[in-house]
Design a protein around this motif. Structure first.
Motif, PDB file in Angstrom:
ATOM      1  N   VAL A 300     -44.037  21.361 -57.797  1.00  0.00           N
ATOM      2  CA  VAL A 300     -44.206  22.763 -57.393  1.00  0.00           C
ATOM      3  C   VAL A 300     -44.776  23.575 -58.548  1.00  0.00           C
ATOM      4  O   VAL A 300     -45.692  24.395 -58.361  1.00  0.00           O
ATOM      5  CB  VAL A 300     -42.849  23.344 -56.925  1.00  0.00           C
ATOM      6  CG1 VAL A 300     -42.960  24.856 -56.739  1.00  0.00           C
ATOM      7  CG2 VAL A 300     -42.410  22.681 -55.638  1.00  0.00           C
ATOM      8  N   SER A 301     -44.258  23.350 -59.760  1.00  0.00           N
ATOM      9  CA  SER A 301     -44.729  24.106 -60.914  1.00  0.00           C
ATOM     10  C   SER A 301     -46.202  23.808 -61.210  1.00  0.00           C
ATOM     11  O   SER A 301     -47.005  24.728 -61.426  1.00  0.00           O
ATOM     12  CB  SER A 301     -43.861  23.783 -62.130  1.00  0.00           C
ATOM     13  OG  SER A 301     -44.355  24.400 -63.298  1.00  0.00           O
ATOM     14  N   VAL A 302     -46.570  22.511 -61.233  1.00  0.00           N
ATOM     15  CA  VAL A 302     -47.952  22.140 -61.555  1.00  0.00           C
ATOM     16  C   VAL A 302     -48.921  22.644 -60.485  1.00  0.00           C
ATOM     17  O   VAL A 302     -49.963  23.234 -60.797  1.00  0.00           O
ATOM     18  CB  VAL A 302     -48.061  20.611 -61.714  1.00  0.00           C
ATOM     19  CG1 VAL A 302     -49.526  20.183 -61.780  1.00  0.00           C
ATOM     20  CG2 VAL A 302     -47.318  20.160 -62.968  1.00  0.00           C
ATOM     21  N   LEU A 303     -48.581  22.402 -59.221  1.00  0.00           N
ATOM     22  CA  LEU A 303     -49.483  22.819 -58.143  1.00  0.00           C
ATOM     23  C   LEU A 303     -49.611  24.335 -58.100  1.00  0.00           C
ATOM     24  O   LEU A 303     -50.711  24.869 -57.843  1.00  0.00           O
ATOM     25  CB  LEU A 303     -48.988  22.283 -56.806  1.00  0.00           C
ATOM     26  CG  LEU A 303     -49.018  20.753 -56.645  1.00  0.00           C
ATOM     27  CD1 LEU A 303     -48.443  20.347 -55.297  1.00  0.00           C
ATOM     28  CD2 LEU A 303     -50.444  20.233 -56.789  1.00  0.00           C
ATOM     29  N   ASN A 304     -48.520  25.022 -58.345  1.00  0.00           N
ATOM     30  CA  ASN A 304     -48.577  26.488 -58.359  1.00  0.00           C
ATOM     31  C   ASN A 304     -49.509  26.974 -59.470  1.00  0.00           C
ATOM     32  O   ASN A 304     -50.343  27.866 -59.259  1.00  0.00           O
ATOM     33  CB  ASN A 304     -47.176  27.053 -58.545  1.00  0.00           C
ATOM     34  CG  ASN A 304     -47.162  28.571 -58.552  1.00  0.00           C
ATOM     35  OD1 ASN A 304     -47.672  29.211 -57.633  1.00  0.00           O
ATOM     36  ND2 ASN A 304     -46.582  29.143 -59.591  1.00  0.00           N
TER      37      ASN A 304
END
Length: 530
Positions: A300-304
Motif C-alpha cells: 500500500v505504501s509503495v503503490l500509494n
C-alpha cells in the motif's frame, strides 16, 4: 460398662430407643474442658448403636458434655452426619452391611467404628475389617475418653485433608484448563526464566513449534534469538532487549527464520510475570506470523507513493502543454499533442501495472505451493518468452530434483526480468536464469540477470531494507513484486558480488509434496530459448 471406682457417673434418665442429647444449655456458652473430646471447639456427633440400657446411659453421660449423642438401635441413623459410631456385638452382626456401606461412602473421610465388648470374649479376625477399636468392658473412663478422642481427632484431620484435597483438585482443574488453553492457543506462546543466564525458554506451546518448525526439545533451554538472521532489524532487537532488562512489556515486529530457513515477520509481544511480592519470575511471549500484514502495508505504501509521484508528474506535463496550446505558445502543436498522448499512455500503463500487482496478491497465501525447481524455471522461461518473444532466454538448473516454496515466485521473476529489459526488449537482448542447489546450506539460489546495466546500487539499497524515504526510493514495481513474492515464499533477495548488477533469489529447500510437485525432468539442465 465402666470402672466406676476410677470415674463414677450417674445415669441421665435416657429412655430406650432413639434419644438425642446435648450438654449445652439453651442460650448458654459452649465450654470445652481442656483435653476434651472436642478439642478444636466443634461438637462431634456420636451414634450409639447399643442394646444395653446401662451402657447406653453411661456412655451418654460420658460423651454428652462435649458431643451430640444419638442412642438408638436403628441403623438408618448411619445416613445422618455422624462422626463416630459405637456398636455392640449383637447390633454389629445385625447391621454389618450397613456399617460397611457407611464407611465406604464416607471416603475419603475417616469414619471410626468402635466395638463395645466383654473383656472375656475373643474378637474374631473378620471383625477388624469393620471396626477400628474394640473396647472391653468394664473400662476406665479416662482411658475410654482418650481412645475416643483420638478417633475423633483422626476424623477431624481426615475432613481437613479432604477439604484441602478438594481445593487442590479445583486448583488443578483450573490449571488444566489454562494449560489446555495455552497449549492449544492459535498463536505462539513461550515462557522464559529471568533468573538464569540469557533468559532461556522453559516452555513453548504447539503453535510456537508449528510457527518456527522446531521440535520442543530443540527449543527449550535456548534464548529466542536463535530465530534471528541476516534480515533481522538490530534496532528492534535492541528495543526488545532493553524492555526485558527493565522488566517492562514490549511489542516489536522482527524478521525471524524457521528451522528450514524460511523468512517470516514475527509480531513479538513480551510481558513480565511477577509473584505475590512483585518480583519477576518469568517472561511470557506471544508470537504471531504477520508476514502478509507487513507485506500488505508495504505494498500500500509503495503503490500509494508511485501513484502519487507519477500521477503528479504526468499531470504537470499534460497541464503545461494544454496551457501552451491554449495560449498559442507551442511552436509545434503536433509535438505537444504527442507528448500529452504519451503522458496519458504512461498513466494508463501505470494503472495496468498497479492492477497487475493487485491481481498477484489478491488470492495469494504465503508458502502455499511447493514446486520443483525445474518446473519453476520452465514457468519463468515461458513467461519471458510470452512477453518478449525476441529476447534470448538462458536457463540452467540443477540436475538433481529439488523443491522450494514458490507461490507467485515465477511471476515475480518474469516481472523483474521484463523490468530490466524496459522499453528495449528487441532482438539481440538476452536474459539468464541460473538455479543452483547449495546442499550444505540447503538453499536453492536463482540468479537473474540481463545483458544491460542490471540493478543499480541505489535501487538495491531500498529493496534490501524494504523501507523508502522521499530521497531513497524506486519506481520500478517489478523489483518490488519480486521482493514481495520472494518473502511470501519464505525466501530472500541477495545481491551477488560482481559488476553485472544481477540479483539472486534464495529459497530454502523443501520436502517434495505428496503429489510429486510437478515434473522434475521438465526444464532440467542448460537450455537456451530464442
Amino acid at each position: 460398662m465402666t470402672d466406676e471406682s476410677s470415674d463414677a457417673g450417674t445415669p441421665d434418665g435416657s429412655e430406650p430407643g432413639a434419644v438425642s442429647q446435648s450438654a449445652r444449655q439453651a442460650g448458654g456458652p459452649s465450654i470445652v474442658p481442656p483435653g476434651g473430646l472436642a478439642a478444636d471447639g466443634s461438637e462431634p456427633h456420636v451414634l450409639l448403636l447399643l442394646r444395653d440400657d446401662r451402657n447406653r446411659r453411661l456412655l451418654s453421660e460420658l460423651l454428652a458434655p462435649e458431643t451430640t449423642v444419638t442412642a438408638t438401635t436403628d441403623a438408618a441413623w448411619l445416613d445422618e452426619d455422624v462422626d463416630l459410631c459405637i456398636v455392640d456385638r449383637q447390633l454389629l452382626a445385625r447391621h454389618r452391611d450397613a456399617l460397611v456401606t457407611r464407611r465406604a461412602t464416607a471416603e475419603p473421610l475417616f469414619f471410626p467404628i468402635v466395638l463395645i465388648d466383654r473383656d472375656d470374649t475373643p474378637t474374631p479376625p473378620e471383625t477388624w475389617a469393620v471396626v477400628d477399636e474394640v473396647v472391653s468392658v468394664p473400662a476406665s473412663r479416662v482411658a475410654l475418653r482418650a481412645r475416643l478422642r483420638n478417633l475423633l481427632v483422626r476424623r477431624r484431620q481426615s475432613r481437613r485433608l479432604a477439604d484441602r484435597e478438594a481445593e487442590l483438585e479445583m486448583v488443578l482443574a483450573e490449571l488444566r484448563v489454562r494449560d489446555r488453553a495455552i497449549t492449544e492457543a492459535p498463536i505462539g506462546i513461550s515462557i522464559a526464566g529471568p533468573t538464569d543466564v540469557d533468559n532461556p525458554l522453559v516452555y513453548v506451546n504447539d503453535a510456537f513449534c508449528g510457527l518456527t518448525g522446531y521440535d520442543r526439545s530443540e527449543i527449550v533451554g535456548r534464548n529466542c534469538r536463535f530465530l534471528q538472521g541476516r534480515g533481522t532489524d538490530e534496532q528492534a532487537v535492541r528495543e526488545l532487549r532493553r524492555a526485558i532488562d527493565a522488566a517492562e512489556p514490549v511489542s516489536v515486529d522482527l524478521v525471524n527464520y524457521t528451522r528450514d530457513g524460511e523468512r517470516f515477520w514475527n509480531e513479538v509481544d513480551v510481558a513480565p510475570v511477577r509473584d505475590d511480592d512483585g518480583e519477576v519470575t518469568h517472561f511470557i511471549g506471544f508470537q504471531t506470523d504477520v508476514t502478509e500484514r507487513k507485506l500488505h502495508e508495504q505494498r500500500v505504501s509503495v503503490l500509494n507513493r508511485v501513484l502519487r509521484h507519477n500521477l503528479r508528474n504526468e499531470l504537470n506535463i499534460i497541464d503545461g502543454y494544454i496551457e501552451a496550446l491554449a495560449t498559442d505558445e507551442a511552436r509545434d502543436r503536433d509535438d505537444a499533442v504527442e507528448r500529452i498522448e504519451a503522458s496519458v499512455g504512461r498513466l494508463v500503463q501505470l494503472g495496468e501495472e498497479v492492477r497487475h500487482v493487485d491481481r498477484i496478491f489478491s488470492d495469494l497465501s504465503s508458502n502455499d505451493t511447493v514446486q520443483s525447481v525445474s518446473s519453476l524455471l520452465e514457468e519463468i522461461r515461458s513467461g519471458i518468452t510470452a512477453q518478449c518473444p525476441d529476447v534470448t532466454v538462458h536457463v540452467d538448473g540443477p540436475d538433481d530434483p529439488v523443491y522450494v516454496s514458490t507461490g507467485a515466485l515465477s511471476i515475480g521473476c518474469v516481472d523483474y526480468l521484463a523490468m530490466l529489459l524496459g522499453g528495449d526488449p528487441g532482438d539481440g537482448r538476452r536474459v539468464s536464469v541460473v538455479a543452483t542447489h547449495d546442499t550444505a546450506a540447503e538453499l536453492v539460489r536463482i540468479e537473474l540477470a540481463d545483458d544491460g546495466t542490471g540493478l543499480t546500487e541505489a535501487e538495491w539499497a531500498v529493496v534490501e531494507t524494504g523501507y523508502e524515504t522521499p530521497l531513497e526510493h524506486t519506481d520500478r514495481l517489478g523489483l518490488w513484486v519480486l521482493r514481495w513474492v520472494t518473502t511470501m515464499a519464505g525466501g530472500e533477495l541477495v545481491r551477488p558480488e560482481g559488476p553485472d548488477g544481477g540479483l539472486q533469489v534464495q529459497c530454502p529447500v523443501r520436502d517434495p509434496p505428496a503429489d510429486g510437485g510437478g515434473d522434475p525432468e521438465t526444464g532440467r539442465g542448460d537450455a537456451t530459448t530464442t
